[in-house]
Design a protein around this motif. Structure first.
Motif, PDB file in Angstrom:
ATOM      1  N   ASN A 114       0.850  -1.191   0.000  1.00  0.00           N
ATOM      2  CA  ASN A 114       0.000   0.000   0.000  1.00  0.00           C
ATOM      3  C   ASN A 114       0.881   1.233   0.000  1.00  0.00           C
ATOM      4  OD1 ASN A 114      -2.728  -1.178   0.316  1.00  0.00           O
ATOM      5  ND2 ASN A 114      -1.864  -1.965   2.223  1.00  0.00           N
ATOM      6  N   GLY A 115       0.454   2.250  -0.738  1.00  0.00           N
ATOM      7  CA  GLY A 115       1.260   3.454  -0.725  1.00  0.00           C
ATOM      8  C   GLY A 115       0.801   4.536  -1.670  1.00  0.00           C
ATOM      9  N   LEU A 116       1.578   5.607  -1.685  1.00  0.00           N
ATOM     10  CA  LEU A 116       1.377   6.763  -2.556  1.00  0.00           C
ATOM     11  C   LEU A 116       2.464   6.754  -3.607  1.00  0.00           C
ATOM     12  CD1 LEU A 116       1.258   9.495   0.239  1.00  0.00           C
ATOM     13  CD2 LEU A 116      -0.699   8.306  -0.735  1.00  0.00           C
ATOM     14  N   HIS A 117       2.128   7.154  -4.808  1.00  0.00           N
ATOM     15  CA  HIS A 117       3.122   7.165  -5.873  1.00  0.00           C
ATOM     16  C   HIS A 117       3.033   8.472  -6.660  1.00  0.00           C
ATOM     17  CE1 HIS A 117       3.810   2.951  -5.051  1.00  0.00           C
ATOM     18  NE2 HIS A 117       2.498   2.824  -4.995  1.00  0.00           N
ATOM     19  N   ILE A 118       4.185   9.078  -6.894  1.00  0.00           N
ATOM     20  CA  ILE A 118       4.281  10.279  -7.714  1.00  0.00           C
ATOM     21  C   ILE A 118       5.193   9.958  -8.883  1.00  0.00           C
ATOM     22  CG2 ILE A 118       5.199  12.627  -7.811  1.00  0.00           C
ATOM     23  CD1 ILE A 118       4.366  12.975  -4.897  1.00  0.00           C
ATOM     24  N   ILE A 119       4.733  10.270 -10.079  1.00  0.00           N
ATOM     25  CA  ILE A 119       5.517  10.053 -11.292  1.00  0.00           C
ATOM     26  C   ILE A 119       6.170  11.372 -11.693  1.00  0.00           C
ATOM     27  CG2 ILE A 119       5.448   9.352 -13.724  1.00  0.00           C
ATOM     28  CD1 ILE A 119       4.811   7.100 -11.714  1.00  0.00           C
TER      29      ILE A 119
END
Length: 169
Positions: A114-119
């Motif tokens: 589970n997590g947050l992702h920034i491209i």
């Protein structure tokens, strides 16, 4: 009237040259981690670097240096692990730019389930904020990851990383 328009245009031109904001929410919570990567000791708690390389490239709002992220097939290329001091929602905000074909910055828990992702994909410096916050419980292991490259070579620069509690229990 012309004076106000001219003054407004000058102010916008001065403050808006280097950084593009993605329109995400402004962080208003308790800052729990912030790093602008100004010196090698700022990376002492990070793991995974194949090589530590600070560059003299940063936007006006990001200090004087940034960290260069690039690597091979083993991910992440850099990671920082900590334990949540309280229960709540954490927001991730970064100041970064793509040098090749992009990269990513993520905040994960549960061994990356589970997590947050920034491209990162803009060739200009860009302030990016995760679309949603990550819910964490007190004492939970949290990992901040940065990666760029893999089977195909890539790289990015990161000038600032900030984690903030936007809501706590």
């Amino acid at each position: 009237m012309k004076q106000y328009i001219l003054l407004s245009a000058c102010i916008l031109a001065f403050f808006n040259c280097d950084v593009v904001n993605n329109g995400a929410i402004e962080l208003k919570g308790d800052v729990i981690y912030q790093n602008s990567f100004e010196k090698e000791s700022d990376l002492s708690d990070w793991d995974g670097f194949h090589r530590v390389e600070l560059r003299d490239d940063s936007p006006r709002t990001g200090g004087k240096k940034s960290v260069f992220i690039s690597g091979g097939c083993v991910f992440p290329h850099a990671q920082y692990t900590f334990y949540a001091e309280k229960t709540g929602l954490i927001q991730l905000s970064v100041l970064a730019k793509d040098l090749s074909i992009g990269g990513s910055i993520s905040l994960t828990k549960d061994e990356y389930k589970n997590g947050l992702h920034i491209i990162v994909k803009n060739k200009n410096w860009e302030e990016l904020t995760s679309e949603e916050p990550l819910f964490v419980t007190k004492g939970e292991k949290i990992t901040l990851n940065m990666s760029s490259g893999g089977f195909v070579s890539s790289s990015m620069l990161v000038s600032k990383v900030e984690l903030s509690f936007v809501s706590t229990q």
